[in-house]
Enzyme design. Structure first.
Site, PDB file in Angstrom:
ATOM      1  N   ASN A   1     -18.687  20.644 -45.795  1.00 26.81           N
ATOM      2  CA  ASN A   1     -17.237  20.811 -45.722  1.00 26.81           C
ATOM      3  C   ASN A   1     -16.503  20.114 -44.585  1.00 26.81           C
ATOM      4  O   ASN A   1     -15.314  19.870 -44.684  1.00 26.81           O
ATOM      5  CB  ASN A   1     -16.907  22.301 -45.633  1.00 26.81           C
ATOM      6  CG  ASN A   1     -17.388  23.071 -46.824  1.00 26.81           C
ATOM      7  OD1 ASN A   1     -16.994  22.791 -47.954  1.00 26.81           O
ATOM      8  ND2 ASN A   1     -18.275  24.012 -46.605  1.00 26.81           N
ATOM      9  N   TYR A   2     -17.196  19.836 -43.494  1.00 29.36           N
ATOM     10  CA  TYR A   2     -16.470  19.380 -42.309  1.00 29.36           C
ATOM     11  C   TYR A   2     -16.784  17.970 -41.841  1.00 29.36           C
ATOM     12  O   TYR A   2     -15.970  17.355 -41.166  1.00 29.36           O
ATOM     13  CB  TYR A   2     -16.724  20.348 -41.149  1.00 29.36           C
ATOM     14  CG  TYR A   2     -16.039  21.671 -41.334  1.00 29.36           C
ATOM     15  CD1 TYR A   2     -14.665  21.776 -41.194  1.00 29.36           C
ATOM     16  CD2 TYR A   2     -16.756  22.812 -41.659  1.00 29.36           C
ATOM     17  CE1 TYR A   2     -14.021  22.987 -41.360  1.00 29.36           C
ATOM     18  CE2 TYR A   2     -16.125  24.030 -41.832  1.00 29.36           C
ATOM     19  CZ  TYR A   2     -14.755  24.110 -41.685  1.00 29.36           C
ATOM     20  OH  TYR A   2     -14.111  25.303 -41.857  1.00 29.36           O
ATOM     21  N   ILE A   3     -17.982  17.519 -42.113  1.00 27.71           N
ATOM     22  CA  ILE A   3     -18.353  16.203 -41.588  1.00 27.71           C
ATOM     23  C   ILE A   3     -18.018  15.134 -42.620  1.00 27.71           C
ATOM     24  O   ILE A   3     -18.501  15.202 -43.758  1.00 27.71           O
ATOM     25  CB  ILE A   3     -19.857  16.173 -41.246  1.00 27.71           C
ATOM     26  CG1 ILE A   3     -20.141  17.166 -40.117  1.00 27.71           C
ATOM     27  CG2 ILE A   3     -20.289  14.776 -40.871  1.00 27.71           C
ATOM     28  CD1 ILE A   3     -21.610  17.393 -39.850  1.00 27.71           C
TER      29      ILE A   3
ATOM     30  N   SER B   1     -15.945  16.298 -37.417  1.00 31.11           N
ATOM     31  CA  SER B   1     -16.316  14.918 -37.738  1.00 31.11           C
ATOM     32  C   SER B   1     -16.413  14.072 -36.477  1.00 31.11           C
ATOM     33  O   SER B   1     -17.326  13.265 -36.318  1.00 31.11           O
ATOM     34  CB  SER B   1     -15.303  14.301 -38.707  1.00 31.11           C
ATOM     35  OG  SER B   1     -15.474  14.873 -39.976  1.00 31.11           O
TER      36      SER B   1
END
EC number: 5.6.2.1
Length: 859
Positions: A817-819, A613
């Site tokens: 899933n990650y940002i 992120s």
DNA sequence: GACTCAACTTAGCAGGAAGGAA
DNA sequence: TTCCTTCCTGCTAAGTTGAGTC
């Protein structure tokens, strides 16, 4: 066996791609000292052998390691007091006490630069490394930006990508900036300001209407309960619901035999339905990489022959080689074709059927709210398709019976009816669990669940929590980094290993790396890295080459901190050998326990979320052209997204037709340029005076060689002839139907003659360079045409760049899933980019909790 | 403390739906 | 309208993590 990835088509393919793209990725530059360059494929997995270390330190080290540290408890480092934090700060040899770790901005300093700053500080104790107070991320540590101002905040893997020989996209924004500049420059050449303004306005108008449409669409679907507005901090979240009602799960229909016979020893044989079904599983996969995999074949045949034996086939099936599943494969192909050619009515009926199932099983009531269920279908029987070198790939996954299924719902909810003749395995009322149904699968004995859909409140809350933990880490990261950097030199081996692992997890976004069993594919993460996965090259390059999750190859070379380099060399020292764990004292559980002590909720994977992120927000800010078009901004978005995907090593196979697709797009651009060239020449024919006034009309188009133009025109004429012929035939067919007299062949001949004339004209135009105006042509019309072509060329070029850059990287995984989706939402708001350009309907639904942030929101 | 397992997230891929070009 | 390409979604494998058990 030549490589680990043999028999592992995807990984192999990727490896080949990587090697093809970057032939120097072999270990040709590695230090040949004790870090032997063991080829991956040679590795056997021995039982984990705990290395007996003397705990003597590296030769280069002055300090010694304690001999009794094995499994030693972590030095408890809860968030330190101000004084302690200051002591981390003072670890630096900077006389001003500000050098190494400096306030919140420091976390943004890439390691290599820190290292260079460190060494500078060491040689010049009083050297100040930064003149700012670190309150602003971009202003922080300007000195570190001397080497490259572009990637200062980038985690190590990103920098390494641009620095060393690895096959990853260079991510320094200097390059990206260059790309953007080039595009802009081209844009300037091709699109004048007027058209740009016009284009932007048009885009904006289009976007507005699209946004309106999308919003309406979403409003209709929108769950009335915006749970994210009522979030309470520190609320006990162990109870997930107070009431849960659903209709159970959907079982795949019973097998219907098709009667198609496989061949055994060249002869068709009749199979009992149960046997036919399993044979069909393999038949359906014929000519795929699975069916070619010897392990898959072996496992399949073991289960298949068992079933065949139980049903007493004649003749008895004892040899896989004698089996020929082609007739079944062909049957499935025909069936597939039939499905493709279904009539409108059939398609509609199928759609209705699906909708009915969705309504029945795809929705449930959670605390009275209607919510979507995710995977309500019980997994149908099939052959287990393990990834990479999974020892069980090809095993038969049996049909799940209702008796194996446990349902979870509230006590007062009506219990759904089990399928006729069956009953449920169990009914539970566990409000601390989010699953609706569960069962055990027979191949790996793993538990399967039916959960709510990604857009549900439960999943949303979990997502929000995940990103809030990552944001919390952002606030703590500086002292945590100082802590593990200090621990790199700890006397206790366990602590040193832990610190080194933390460094790798943080800087390279590695996964934790749990131990794996013998009956699983041999893949590793940080804590399970082995001797052969890491090679070292002086002075401080670390080459990593291993198979990670899903047997995706992680192959990067990175410049690491000097002490990390020393530590890895120490961990790799004799008597360590191939197959030995690099971190032989460390386990993921211990690592996570330590992380929990540092920050509530901190685990190894939080570093991945945080770094993803953080990198995304940072790169997005740097790459977004303030006055660019929506297309240019989207390119920047995708590039920032790609940086994250590279960091997290999210890969995908290059599609089969990629090169062809690129070629086609390039041809398209050339064809547009050709048209533009013709328009320009036509203007000059209409008004020769413009030669002086508008010299650009005389400039030749790039990439348009004479040969290409000739070939292109030949093709154009050929296409035209075909078109005329087809139309002629179609018209005559119509006439026949209407009982009219067909057009004579001479008419077709005349039409084709016109094409010949046109071809001659084109040849003349090529020779003279003069393009006579077409009927009705005016300078204004030609200008308008040129503008249109400019726009098309610019847009097609962007598509081309994006496609080429994205061919091997999967952007979706990091986006999903990650940002933190709030970064994207704020960016869209700030840059007036419609949300639907970056999030599909499903993602907008999944992230609806994130869509309310304003343009100034920061991760 | 070692080990196991449940519960959940993360991951790539196949195939179908949607959209655009001809 | 048809065909082709791209994009999206569903599927399920493969991870991580923490709790429970011995």
């Amino acid at each position: 066996m030549s490589s680990d990835s043999e028999d592992m088509p995807l990984a192999k393919r990727k490896e080949q791609q990587q090697r093809a793209n970057n032939p120097s990725t072999d270990d040709d530059n590695l230090d040949s000292g004790s870090d032997s360059d063991t080829p991956l494929g040679k590795r056997k997995r021995p039982a984990v052998r705990k290395r007996v270390l003397d705990d003597e330190d590296d030769d280069d080290e002055a300090d010694t390691l304690s001999s009794s540290d094995s499994g030693a408890p972590a030095v408890k480092r809860t968030r330190p007091s101000v004084a302690t934090r200051k002591s981390y700060k003072d670890d630096s040899s900077d006389s001003d006490g500000e050098g190494d770790y400096r306030g919140s901005s420091d976390s943004d300093v890439p390691l290599a630069k820190k290292k260079s700053a460190d060494s500078k500080a060491k040689t010049n104790g009083s050297a100040k490394t930064n003149g700012t107070n670190g309150t602003s991320r971009t202003k922080a540590a300007p000195k570190y930006k001397e080497e490259s101002s572009s990637d200062s905040d980038a985690p190590l893997a990103k920098k390494a990508a641009s620095k060393t020989k690895i096959k990853t996209e260079p991510v320094s924004s200097s390059k990206s900036k260059q790309g953007t500049t080039t595009i802009k420059k081209r844009g300037k050449e091709e699109v004048d300001d007027k058209s740009k303004v016009k284009k932007v306005k048009k885009e904006e108008a289009d976007d507005k209407s699209k946004v309106k449409k999308a919003k309406k669409e979403e409003d209709e679907d929108e769950d009335a309960d915006a749970w994210w507005l009522n979030q309470k901090e520190n609320e006990d979240d162990s109870v997930k619901w107070t009431s849960l009602k659903h209709n159970g799960v959907y079982f795949p229909p019973e097998y219907v035999p098709h009667g198609v016979k496989m061949k055994y020893d060249g002869k068709p044989i009749t199979l009992a339905p149960a046997v036919e079904e399993v044979a069909g599983f393999f038949g359906a996969l014929l000519f795929t990489e699975h069916a070619e995999n010897p392990t898959f074949q072996e496992n399949f045949f073991k289960d298949f022959s068992k079933i065949a034996k139980a049903h007493k086939t004649s003749p008895e099936i004892t040899s896989f080689k004698k089996c020929d599943f082609t007739p079944m494969y062909e049957y499935f192909q025909v069936e597939k074709e039939k499905r493709k050619n279904m009539t409108k009515e059939q398609k509609e009926a199928a759609k209705q059927e699906k909708l009915a199932l969705d309504e029945m099983y795809g929705t449930c009531y959670l605390d009275g709210r209607k919510e979507k269920v995710g995977n309500y279908r019980i997994e149908p029987p099939s052959l287990f398709r393990g990834r990479g070198k999974h020892p069980k790939t090809g095993c038969l996954k049996l049909r799940v019976q209702p008796e194996q299924v446990t349902l979870n719902l509230s006590k007062d909810a009506p219990i759904p009816k089990a399928p006729a003749g069956h009953k449920w395995g169990a009914i539970v009322h566990d409000d601390t669990k989010t699953w609706l149904a569960t069962w055990k699968e027979n191949v790996n004995d793993s538990t399967k669940y039916v959960f709510l859909a990604a857009g549900s409140s439960l999943k949303g809350q979990s997502d929000l929590k995940k990103f809030e933990t990552a944001r919390a880490l952002k606030k703590e990261i500086d002292w945590i980094r100082r802590g593990y950097m200090a621990d790199l030199k700890d006397k206790k081996m366990f602590i040193r290993q832990r610190a080194t692992a933390m460094y790798l997890i943080d800087r390279l976004a590695l996964r934790a790396g749990n131990e794996k069993g013998e009956d699983e594919a041999d893949t590793v993460g940080c804590c399970s890295l082995r001797y052969e996965h890491v090679t070292l090259e002086k002075p401080n390059i670390m080459h990593l080459d291993f198979l990670g999750k899903d047997s995706i190859r992680y192959q990067k070379s990175v410049e690491v901190d000097e002490q990390v380099f020393k530590n890895i060399r120490l961990f790799k020292r004799e008597p360590a050998q191939e197959g030995d764990d690099l971190f032989d004292r460390l386990k993921t559980s211990e690592l996570n326990k330590h992380l929990q002590n540092l920050m509530k909720g901190l685990t190894a994977k939080v570093f991945r979320t945080y770094n993803a992120s953080f990198t995304f927000q940072d790169q997005l800010e740097k790459k977004t052209p303030k006055d660019g078009t929506v297309a240019e901004k989207l390119l920047a978005y995708n590039r920032a997204n790609r940086d994250v995907a590279i960091l997290c090593n999210h890969q995908r196979a290059v599609s089969k037709g990629h090169a062809g697709q690129i070629g086609k797009i390039e041809d398209k651009v050339r064809a547009y340029k050709y048209q533009r060239m013709k328009q320009k020449k036509m203007i000059l024919s209409l008004e020769p005076k413009l030669k002086k006034k508008r010299p650009e009309l005389l400039e030749p188009e790039s990439d348009l060689e004479d040969d290409w133009i000739e070939e292109h025109e030949t093709q154009l004429m050929e296409k035209e002839r075909e078109r005329i012929k087809a139309k002629f035939e179609k018209d005559n067919l119509k006439r026949k139907e209407n009982k009219e007299k067909p057009m004579p062949a001479s008419e077709l001949k005349d039409l084709l003659k016109e094409v010949d004339v046109r071809a001659k004209e084109l040849a003349k135009e090529r020779k003279t360079g003069v393009v006579p105006p077409t009927r009705g042509a005016t300078v204004e019309k030609c200008n308008a045409q040129i503008l249109k072509l400019d726009e098309r060329i610019a847009a097609t070029r962007l598509t081309l760049t994006d496609k080429e850059e994205n061919k091997q990287t999967a952007l979706g995984t990091s986006k999903i899933n990650y940002i933190d989706p709030r970064i994207s939402a704020a960016w869209c708001e700030k840059h007036k980019v419609p949300l639907d350009k970056i999030f599909t309907k499903t993602l907008r639904d999944k992230f609806k909790w994130a869509m309310t942030v304003d343009e100034n929101w920061e991760f």
